[in-house]
Scaffold this motif. Structure first.
Motif, PDB file in Angstrom:
ATOM      1  N   HIS A   1     -32.485  14.621  38.917  1.00 50.10           N
ATOM      2  CA  HIS A   1     -33.733  13.952  39.257  1.00 50.10           C
ATOM      3  C   HIS A   1     -33.980  14.069  40.760  1.00 50.10           C
ATOM      4  CE1 HIS A   1     -33.025  12.436  35.299  1.00 50.10           C
ATOM      5  NE2 HIS A   1     -32.019  11.686  35.690  1.00 50.10           N
ATOM      6  N   GLY A   2     -35.221  13.832  41.153  1.00 53.45           N
ATOM      7  CA  GLY A   2     -35.525  13.795  42.577  1.00 53.45           C
ATOM      8  C   GLY A   2     -34.940  12.552  43.220  1.00 53.45           C
ATOM      9  N   ILE A   3     -35.310  11.382  42.718  1.00 54.49           N
ATOM     10  CA  ILE A   3     -34.793  10.094  43.205  1.00 54.49           C
ATOM     11  C   ILE A   3     -34.306   9.315  41.999  1.00 54.49           C
ATOM     12  CG2 ILE A   3     -35.397   7.889  44.281  1.00 54.49           C
ATOM     13  CD1 ILE A   3     -37.468   9.422  45.965  1.00 54.49           C
ATOM     14  N   TYR A   4     -33.111   8.778  42.099  1.00 54.85           N
ATOM     15  CA  TYR A   4     -32.495   8.026  41.007  1.00 54.85           C
ATOM     16  C   TYR A   4     -32.155   6.637  41.543  1.00 54.85           C
ATOM     17  CZ  TYR A   4     -29.258   7.311  37.047  1.00 54.85           C
ATOM     18  OH  TYR A   4     -28.624   6.860  35.922  1.00 54.85           O
ATOM     19  N   CYS A   5     -32.774   5.604  40.978  1.00 56.10           N
ATOM     20  CA  CYS A   5     -32.500   4.237  41.411  1.00 56.10           C
ATOM     21  C   CYS A   5     -31.981   3.438  40.221  1.00 56.10           C
ATOM     22  CB  CYS A   5     -33.768   3.593  41.968  1.00 56.10           C
ATOM     23  SG  CYS A   5     -33.466   1.956  42.649  1.00 56.10           S
ATOM     24  N   GLY A   6     -30.733   3.032  40.273  1.00 54.71           N
ATOM     25  CA  GLY A   6     -30.128   2.252  39.206  1.00 54.71           C
ATOM     26  C   GLY A   6     -29.277   1.132  39.776  1.00 54.71           C
ATOM     27  N   HIS A   7     -29.080   0.086  38.973  1.00 53.95           N
ATOM     28  CA  HIS A   7     -28.233  -1.051  39.323  1.00 53.95           C
ATOM     29  C   HIS A   7     -28.623  -1.622  40.693  1.00 53.95           C
ATOM     30  CE1 HIS A   7     -25.881  -0.102  35.821  1.00 53.95           C
ATOM     31  NE2 HIS A   7     -25.794   1.146  36.248  1.00 53.95           N
ATOM     32  N   ALA A   8     -29.900  -1.965  40.815  1.00 56.02           N
ATOM     33  CA  ALA A   8     -30.419  -2.481  42.083  1.00 56.02           C
ATOM     34  C   ALA A   8     -31.386  -3.636  41.821  1.00 56.02           C
ATOM     35  CB  ALA A   8     -31.132  -1.371  42.839  1.00 56.02           C
ATOM     36  N   ARG A   9     -31.578  -4.454  42.817  1.00 60.80           N
ATOM     37  CA  ARG A   9     -32.555  -5.545  42.757  1.00 60.80           C
ATOM     38  C   ARG A   9     -33.503  -5.397  43.936  1.00 60.80           C
ATOM     39  NH1 ARG A   9     -30.282  -5.422  38.990  1.00 60.80           N
ATOM     40  NH2 ARG A   9     -29.166  -6.905  37.719  1.00 60.80           N
ATOM     41  N   GLY A  10     -34.796  -5.402  43.668  1.00 58.77           N
ATOM     42  CA  GLY A  10     -35.796  -5.372  44.732  1.00 58.77           C
ATOM     43  C   GLY A  10     -35.892  -4.054  45.476  1.00 58.77           C
ATOM     44  N   ALA A  11     -35.575  -2.966  44.826  1.00 62.76           N
ATOM     45  CA  ALA A  11     -35.653  -1.657  45.476  1.00 62.76           C
ATOM     46  C   ALA A  11     -37.100  -1.309  45.816  1.00 62.76           C
ATOM     47  CB  ALA A  11     -35.075  -0.575  44.569  1.00 62.76           C
ATOM     48  N   VAL A  12     -37.283  -0.618  46.925  1.00 66.13           N
ATOM     49  CA  VAL A  12     -38.589  -0.111  47.314  1.00 66.13           C
ATOM     50  C   VAL A  12     -38.456   1.401  47.446  1.00 66.13           C
ATOM     51  CG1 VAL A  12     -40.393  -0.104  49.083  1.00 66.13           C
ATOM     52  CG2 VAL A  12     -39.196  -2.235  48.528  1.00 66.13           C
TER      53      VAL A  12
ATOM     54  N   CYS B   1     -32.510  -1.665  37.086  1.00 67.68           N
ATOM     55  CA  CYS B   1     -33.168  -1.622  38.389  1.00 67.68           C
ATOM     56  C   CYS B   1     -34.347  -2.600  38.335  1.00 67.68           C
ATOM     57  CB  CYS B   1     -33.628  -0.195  38.695  1.00 67.68           C
ATOM     58  SG  CYS B   1     -34.251  -0.003  40.363  1.00 67.68           S
ATOM     59  N   ASP B   2     -34.066  -3.869  38.593  1.00 71.60           N
ATOM     60  CA  ASP B   2     -35.065  -4.928  38.446  1.00 71.60           C
ATOM     61  C   ASP B   2     -35.892  -5.109  39.714  1.00 71.60           C
ATOM     62  OD1 ASP B   2     -34.115  -5.415  35.901  1.00 71.60           O
ATOM     63  OD2 ASP B   2     -32.818  -7.069  36.531  1.00 71.60           O
ATOM     64  N   ASP B   3     -37.156  -5.495  39.509  1.00 74.24           N
ATOM     65  CA  ASP B   3     -38.082  -5.810  40.601  1.00 74.24           C
ATOM     66  C   ASP B   3     -38.283  -4.645  41.564  1.00 74.24           C
ATOM     67  OD1 ASP B   3     -38.457  -8.631  39.819  1.00 74.24           O
ATOM     68  OD2 ASP B   3     -36.340  -8.805  40.359  1.00 74.24           O
ATOM     69  N   ALA B   4     -38.280  -3.436  41.047  1.00 73.80           N
ATOM     70  CA  ALA B   4     -38.477  -2.247  41.884  1.00 73.80           C
ATOM     71  C   ALA B   4     -39.963  -2.011  42.130  1.00 73.80           C
ATOM     72  CB  ALA B   4     -37.871  -1.020  41.214  1.00 73.80           C
ATOM     73  N   ASP B   5     -40.297  -1.670  43.363  1.00 67.67           N
ATOM     74  CA  ASP B   5     -41.655  -1.249  43.715  1.00 67.67           C
ATOM     75  C   ASP B   5     -41.619   0.255  43.960  1.00 67.67           C
ATOM     76  OD1 ASP B   5     -42.708  -3.796  43.560  1.00 67.67           O
ATOM     77  OD2 ASP B   5     -42.529  -4.179  45.700  1.00 67.67           O
ATOM     78  N   VAL B   6     -42.375   1.000  43.150  1.00 63.21           N
ATOM     79  CA  VAL B   6     -42.505   2.452  43.297  1.00 63.21           C
ATOM     80  C   VAL B   6     -43.943   2.670  43.729  1.00 63.21           C
ATOM     81  CG1 VAL B   6     -42.299   4.683  42.155  1.00 63.21           C
ATOM     82  CG2 VAL B   6     -40.803   2.784  41.455  1.00 63.21           C
ATOM     83  N   ALA B   7     -44.152   2.866  45.032  1.00 64.82           N
ATOM     84  CA  ALA B   7     -45.506   2.822  45.577  1.00 64.82           C
ATOM     85  C   ALA B   7     -45.776   3.944  46.575  1.00 64.82           C
ATOM     86  CB  ALA B   7     -45.736   1.476  46.275  1.00 64.82           C
TER      87      ALA B   7
ATOM     88  N   VAL C   1     -39.142   4.733  33.662  1.00 64.64           N
ATOM     89  CA  VAL C   1     -38.581   3.387  33.803  1.00 64.64           C
ATOM     90  C   VAL C   1     -37.881   3.090  32.485  1.00 64.64           C
ATOM     91  CG1 VAL C   1     -39.089   0.930  34.138  1.00 64.64           C
ATOM     92  CG2 VAL C   1     -40.460   2.659  35.333  1.00 64.64           C
ATOM     93  N   GLY C   2     -36.648   2.578  32.519  1.00 60.14           N
ATOM     94  CA  GLY C   2     -35.977   2.334  31.247  1.00 60.14           C
ATOM     95  C   GLY C   2     -34.668   1.608  31.375  1.00 60.14           C
ATOM     96  N   GLY C   3     -33.867   1.771  30.299  1.00 56.68           N
ATOM     97  CA  GLY C   3     -32.554   1.164  30.215  1.00 56.68           C
ATOM     98  C   GLY C   3     -32.284   0.708  28.798  1.00 56.68           C
ATOM     99  N   SER C   4     -31.184  -0.007  28.613  1.00 55.92           N
ATOM    100  CA  SER C   4     -30.835  -0.557  27.304  1.00 55.92           C
ATOM    101  C   SER C   4     -30.867  -2.074  27.397  1.00 55.92           C
ATOM    102  CB  SER C   4     -29.452  -0.064  26.876  1.00 55.92           C
ATOM    103  OG  SER C   4     -28.474  -0.532  27.782  1.00 55.92           O
ATOM    104  N   ASP C   5     -30.562  -2.748  26.288  1.00 53.97           N
ATOM    105  CA  ASP C   5     -30.645  -4.209  26.283  1.00 53.97           C
ATOM    106  C   ASP C   5     -29.907  -4.846  27.452  1.00 53.97           C
ATOM    107  OD1 ASP C   5     -32.293  -4.439  24.097  1.00 53.97           O
ATOM    108  OD2 ASP C   5     -30.651  -4.619  22.663  1.00 53.97           O
ATOM    109  N   GLY C   6     -28.712  -4.404  27.738  1.00 56.13           N
ATOM    110  CA  GLY C   6     -27.926  -5.001  28.804  1.00 56.13           C
ATOM    111  C   GLY C   6     -28.234  -4.460  30.191  1.00 56.13           C
ATOM    112  N   THR C   7     -28.930  -3.330  30.252  1.00 49.56           N
ATOM    113  CA  THR C   7     -29.164  -2.703  31.562  1.00 49.56           C
ATOM    114  C   THR C   7     -30.616  -2.273  31.744  1.00 49.56           C
ATOM    115  OG1 THR C   7     -28.589  -0.510  30.751  1.00 49.56           O
ATOM    116  CG2 THR C   7     -26.793  -1.831  31.681  1.00 49.56           C
ATOM    117  N   ARG C   8     -31.521  -2.935  31.041  1.00 51.43           N
ATOM    118  CA  ARG C   8     -32.923  -2.513  31.165  1.00 51.43           C
ATOM    119  C   ARG C   8     -33.477  -2.896  32.533  1.00 51.43           C
ATOM    120  NH1 ARG C   8     -34.849  -7.076  27.133  1.00 51.43           N
ATOM    121  NH2 ARG C   8     -35.477  -8.608  28.677  1.00 51.43           N
ATOM    122  N   SER C   9     -34.472  -2.162  32.950  1.00 49.17           N
ATOM    123  CA  SER C   9     -35.146  -2.420  34.224  1.00 49.17           C
ATOM    124  C   SER C   9     -36.368  -3.295  33.962  1.00 49.17           C
ATOM    125  CB  SER C   9     -35.562  -1.100  34.866  1.00 49.17           C
ATOM    126  OG  SER C   9     -34.421  -0.323  35.157  1.00 49.17           O
ATOM    127  N   ASP C  10     -36.424  -4.436  34.600  1.00 46.91           N
ATOM    128  CA  ASP C  10     -37.515  -5.386  34.401  1.00 46.91           C
ATOM    129  C   ASP C  10     -38.359  -5.532  35.659  1.00 46.91           C
ATOM    130  OD1 ASP C  10     -37.252  -6.411  31.696  1.00 46.91           O
ATOM    131  OD2 ASP C  10     -35.360  -7.272  32.360  1.00 46.91           O
TER     132      ASP C  10
END
Length: 187
Positions: free
Chosen positions: A17-28, A48-54, A68-77
């Motif tokens: 991928h170009g940019i991979y953001c996982g296991h993060a909170r509030g990423a910009v 990757c919760d509360d991410a802003d992709v702008a 944007v994705g994930g599974s039940d235990g690791t979904r991005s909200d």
């Protein structure tokens, strides 16, 4: 992840991928140019919760521009995908990939064009106010993704989620542009 050019990354169409953001909170993830990567342009998962992709410019990637994705235990909200130019990607402009229940977020005020699978396959995300139009780049073939006069991206960004400066460090005006580059200053 601010102000980068990520181009022609990898050869594996599943993982490079170009940019991979996982296991993060509030990423910009903002003001980046992400083009011609083997897989997704920008991946926001897992967890990757509360991410802003702008205000990114995402062009001609091997799968979708943004996932944007994930599974039940690791979904991005609560992802917010706003003010991006997403053009010419092999699959969708924005898609989701959920294993189990879906996450949440919004996809708003993005300029989309010529994506092979269509604009959005984004279950779980609220999709509204996006613009289907060509971006009017200076020179798409040569990778010059600055905007020209009359671009549908000019003056159309959601100001509250737009960085104060563009990828080149120029201040954005009161009426900000969609994508990594600001066409004019002081509008």
């Amino acid at each position: 992840i601010l102000g980068n050019r990520v181009s022609a990354n990898g050869s594996d169409s599943r993982f490079h991928h170009g940019i991979y953001c996982g296991h993060a909170r509030g990423a910009v993830i903002a003001n980046n140019v992400v083009d011609h990567n083997a897989a997704f342009g920008i991946q926001v998962y897992p967890d990757c919760d509360d991410a802003d992709v702008a205000n990114n410019t995402i062009v001609s990637n091997g799968i979708s521009g943004i996932v944007v994705g994930g599974s039940d235990g690791t979904r991005s909200d609560r992802a917010r995908v706003v003010n991006n130019i997403i053009v010419g990607n092999r699959a969708n402009a924005v898609q989701t990939s959920w294993d189990g229940s879906g996450g949440s977020g919004l996809v708003q005020r993005n300029l989309v064009s010529s994506n092979g699978g269509g604009s959005f396959d984004a279950s779980g995300l609220a999709v509204s106010g996006n613009i289907a139009a060509r971006p009017a780049f200076v020179d798409l073939r040569r990778g010059i993704f600055r905007l020209t006069r009359g671009s549908a991206a000019v003056g159309r960004a959601l100001v509250d989620l737009s960085p104060g400066r563009d990828i080149a460090g120029r201040p954005r005006g009161a009426r900000r542009d969609i994508g990594a580059y600001e066409y004019g200053v002081g509008r």
